[in-house]
Write a protein that holds these residues in place. Structure first.
Motif, PDB file in Angstrom:
ATOM      1  N   ALA A  34       0.816  -1.210   0.000  1.00  0.00           N
ATOM      2  CA  ALA A  34       0.000   0.000   0.000  1.00  0.00           C
ATOM      3  C   ALA A  34       0.854   1.267   0.000  1.00  0.00           C
ATOM      4  O   ALA A  34       0.377   2.335  -0.380  1.00  0.00           O
TER       5      ALA A  34
ATOM      6  N   ASN B 202      -9.913   3.998   3.565  1.00  0.00           N
ATOM      7  CA  ASN B 202      -9.237   2.746   3.196  1.00  0.00           C
ATOM      8  C   ASN B 202      -8.987   1.802   4.365  1.00  0.00           C
ATOM      9  O   ASN B 202      -8.425   0.724   4.168  1.00  0.00           O
TER      10      ASN B 202
ATOM     11  N   GLU C  30     -10.953  -0.159   6.160  1.00  0.00           N
ATOM     12  CA  GLU C  30     -11.589  -1.475   6.056  1.00  0.00           C
ATOM     13  C   GLU C  30     -10.867  -2.360   5.034  1.00  0.00           C
ATOM     14  O   GLU C  30     -10.601  -3.537   5.299  1.00  0.00           O
ATOM     15  N   ALA C  31     -10.535  -1.802   3.877  1.00  0.00           N
ATOM     16  CA  ALA C  31      -9.826  -2.574   2.846  1.00  0.00           C
ATOM     17  C   ALA C  31      -8.458  -3.013   3.365  1.00  0.00           C
ATOM     18  O   ALA C  31      -8.030  -4.149   3.133  1.00  0.00           O
ATOM     19  N   PHE C  32      -7.765  -2.123   4.073  1.00  0.00           N
ATOM     20  CA  PHE C  32      -6.447  -2.404   4.629  1.00  0.00           C
ATOM     21  C   PHE C  32      -6.536  -3.556   5.629  1.00  0.00           C
ATOM     22  O   PHE C  32      -5.783  -4.533   5.543  1.00  0.00           O
ATOM     23  N   GLU C  33      -7.472  -3.453   6.571  1.00  0.00           N
ATOM     24  CA  GLU C  33      -7.610  -4.482   7.601  1.00  0.00           C
ATOM     25  C   GLU C  33      -8.064  -5.815   7.015  1.00  0.00           C
ATOM     26  O   GLU C  33      -7.616  -6.875   7.458  1.00  0.00           O
ATOM     27  N   THR C  34      -8.948  -5.768   6.028  1.00  0.00           N
ATOM     28  CA  THR C  34      -9.395  -6.994   5.367  1.00  0.00           C
ATOM     29  C   THR C  34      -8.221  -7.678   4.677  1.00  0.00           C
ATOM     30  O   THR C  34      -8.062  -8.900   4.764  1.00  0.00           O
ATOM     31  N   ALA C  35      -7.398  -6.891   4.001  1.00  0.00           N
ATOM     32  CA  ALA C  35      -6.229  -7.450   3.317  1.00  0.00           C
ATOM     33  C   ALA C  35      -5.285  -8.111   4.315  1.00  0.00           C
ATOM     34  O   ALA C  35      -4.778  -9.212   4.068  1.00  0.00           O
TER      35      ALA C  35
ATOM     36  N   GLU D 183      -6.842 -11.454   5.435  1.00  0.00           N
ATOM     37  CA  GLU D 183      -6.811 -12.465   4.374  1.00  0.00           C
ATOM     38  C   GLU D 183      -5.399 -12.986   4.139  1.00  0.00           C
ATOM     39  O   GLU D 183      -5.192 -14.190   3.955  1.00  0.00           O
TER      40      GLU D 183
END
Length: 87
Positions: free
Chosen positions: A32, A41, A43-48, A51
């Motif tokens: 990133a 960003n 939520e996208a960061f934490e989801t990544a 995963e």
């Protein structure tokens, strides 16, 4: 690759979930290009991170080796020696 991401395979004791999560976090930060995501960003960061940590743990659980387990202290000393040689 980010220098802060350490090898996690073939150590005794096995890598902890905290170590796996820290490696995933470092990876996402590197990709990133930021250590702290902007508000939109997060939520996208934490989801990544989650995963990648999951995939990493799955990989570590399925890898097979015949080599004897490495010693964390010995490997840390090798890293320190390489660092000292560079400076």
């Amino acid at each position: 690759m980010c220098r802060n991401i350490r090898t996690l395979h073939n150590f005794e004791p096995h890598a902890t979930s905290d170590e796996v999560h820290a490696a995933a976090l470092q990876y996402v930060r590197k990709i990133a290009g930021t250590t702290k995501p902007s508000q939109p960003n997060i939520e996208a960061f934490e989801t990544a991170v989650e995963e990648i940590a999951h995939a990493t743990q799955h990989l570590l659980d399925t890898l097979v080796t015949t080599a004897p387990p490495k010693n964390r202290e010995v490997e840390a000393e090798k890293r320190r020696a390489r660092f000292e040689a560079r400076t």
